[in-house]
Design a protein around this motif. Sequence first.
Motif, PDB file in Angstrom:
ATOM      1  N   UNK A  95       0.408  -0.890  -0.323  1.00  0.00           N
ATOM      2  CA  UNK A  95      -0.077   0.211   0.234  1.00  0.00           C
ATOM      3  C   UNK A  95       1.225   1.203  -0.238  1.00  0.00           C
ATOM      4  N   UNK A  96       2.161   1.325   1.175  1.00  0.00           N
ATOM      5  CA  UNK A  96       3.130   1.940   1.489  1.00  0.00           C
ATOM      6  C   UNK A  96       3.541   2.632  -0.773  1.00  0.00           C
ATOM      7  N   UNK A  97       3.939   1.580  -1.092  1.00  0.00           N
ATOM      8  CA  UNK A  97       4.451   1.837  -2.282  1.00  0.00           C
ATOM      9  C   UNK A  97       3.995   2.149  -3.291  1.00  0.00           C
ATOM     10  N   UNK A  98       2.748   1.146  -2.909  1.00  0.00           N
ATOM     11  CA  UNK A  98       1.830   1.840  -4.171  1.00  0.00           C
ATOM     12  C   UNK A  98       1.252   2.926  -4.662  1.00  0.00           C
ATOM     13  N   UNK A  99       1.175   3.899  -2.879  1.00  0.00           N
ATOM     14  CA  UNK A  99       1.236   5.219  -2.255  1.00  0.00           C
ATOM     15  C   UNK A  99       1.628   6.150  -2.692  1.00  0.00           C
ATOM     16  N   UNK A 100       3.142   6.218  -2.927  1.00  0.00           N
ATOM     17  CA  UNK A 100       3.810   6.871  -3.639  1.00  0.00           C
ATOM     18  C   UNK A 100       4.353   6.654  -4.975  1.00  0.00           C
ATOM     19  N   UNK A 101       4.182   5.308  -5.985  1.00  0.00           N
ATOM     20  CA  UNK A 101       3.996   5.586  -7.044  1.00  0.00           C
ATOM     21  C   UNK A 101       3.084   6.209  -7.944  1.00  0.00           C
ATOM     22  N   UNK A 102       2.082   5.896  -6.999  1.00  0.00           N
ATOM     23  CA  UNK A 102       0.459   6.356  -7.732  1.00  0.00           C
ATOM     24  C   UNK A 102       0.568   9.040  -7.356  1.00  0.00           C
ATOM     25  N   UNK A 103       1.654   8.700  -6.842  1.00  0.00           N
ATOM     26  CA  UNK A 103       1.938  10.040  -6.363  1.00  0.00           C
ATOM     27  C   UNK A 103       3.254  10.244  -7.994  1.00  0.00           C
TER      28      UNK A 103
ATOM     29  N   UNK B 238      -5.709   5.178  -4.792  1.00  0.00           N
ATOM     30  CA  UNK B 238      -5.688   4.013  -5.234  1.00  0.00           C
ATOM     31  C   UNK B 238      -6.734   4.859  -5.827  1.00  0.00           C
ATOM     32  N   UNK B 239      -7.830   5.952  -5.849  1.00  0.00           N
ATOM     33  CA  UNK B 239      -8.826   6.151  -6.470  1.00  0.00           C
ATOM     34  C   UNK B 239      -8.623   7.167  -7.614  1.00  0.00           C
TER      35      UNK B 239
END
Length: 435
Positions: A132-140, A300-301
Amino acid sequence: MFNLAVLKFIAVSSILHNDNQYVWHPFTHLKYAEEPVHLVRGEGAYFYDADGNKLLDAISSWWVNLHGHCHPYISQKVSEQLQTLEHAIFSSFTHTPAVTLAERLIGHLPDNQSKIFYSDNGSTAVEVGLKMVLQYWHNQGTAKKKFIAFENAYHGDTFGGMSVGARNVFNNAFDNLLFDVIHIPLPDDENIEDLKATLQSWFTNHDDIAGFIFEPLVQGAAGMLMYEAKHLDELIGLCQKNRIICIADEVMTGFGRTGKFFASNYLHHHPDIICLSKGLTGGYMPLGVTACAQFIYDSCVSDDKTKTFFHGHSYTANPTACSAALASLDLMEKEGTWEQIRMISGLFTDFVSKNKYQTLLKDVRSKGTILALEIGTNEHTHYLNSASDDIATYFLKRNIIVRPLGNVLYLIPPYCISKQELQEMLMVCEDFFNK
Ligand SMILES: *Cc1c(COP(=O)(O)O)cnc(C)c1O
């Protein structure tokens, strides 16, 4: 003609024979391990083995059985669920146990927690948190990938969990495949200012730090190492000020173990992500939960489908497991359970003050319903310390099940244990180091 006793002996010994023939047990030294104990029944704080011995489960079966074994209420709820909806796919479909459990967990978790992601065990709950943390930064659109974790940490046996955990005998064989992590010492009165200064200088000079993961207040597998909430609070505060996402791995500390509902309830700064498992279902079914704050979910939205969190397991949110968790929560919400938790904590605190200066103990400490006795040996404190087998054997002879972490003997009993049973168990501990 065989008599009944002989027939029973043959049936029982064939189980152990076939166990040896066909089964590979976890965390078990395959050459020198003693023959396993064949358990046939559980009731309350006790197991019954095939020889008819009644054994006190002093470690809640690897820290999971909060309310003891075969609790009639949980068993009833699980069996009702099994007649109604035993399992269902959880993508595009939903069901009442998963939704109700999510709503009730959010009610108990710190205020900032707003979404529940289900998985199957503690390791996956951690793995999901890291992703979730990695996805959060990836999505930013930023490439932050580095985690900070504590020395001696244990976060499970999957690759992400091993990576943020301590590098030791548990994962030597996989060492070069684990990702790099910044390991920092546990905070105490002496090092806290230095630690904060070091962290701040990292944050100022590096822009790749994504998150900070920790076992709040008690590091379980490390040997029940304990540290103070106020120090952890300062570290979380500093991380959050620098936009580092904080993950509390409450897989062991959740559900009353530290004396409050969650160890995070001792903190003023709320972790952004909280991992739960072990006590979640009261030891009935495997289930993991990763709770997160709204901003993690919101990242992720997106109209962009590539920003989806692509993670899930076949058994995600298994309805039977969720029902066990709901029944366990019902019991956790009863005042009687908290009286028991206070009774256990009280006896443990008294035991610690009484035995503080006991010469055979290197240390004795407790937090809530967890008691740890570090037995002095001529080897250093370590998971492979040979005292482990001697301690376990001594207690098993007294009909008590423990599983020391090396020379650290710990008790983490189910909440249904009576005061008298607990006092007797503590007397066996004293007998052990007075022997
Ligand atoms: C046990 C544990 C895990 C791993 O949970 P499993 O269900 O055994 O995979 C992760 N973190 C902590 C703090 C634990 O105690």
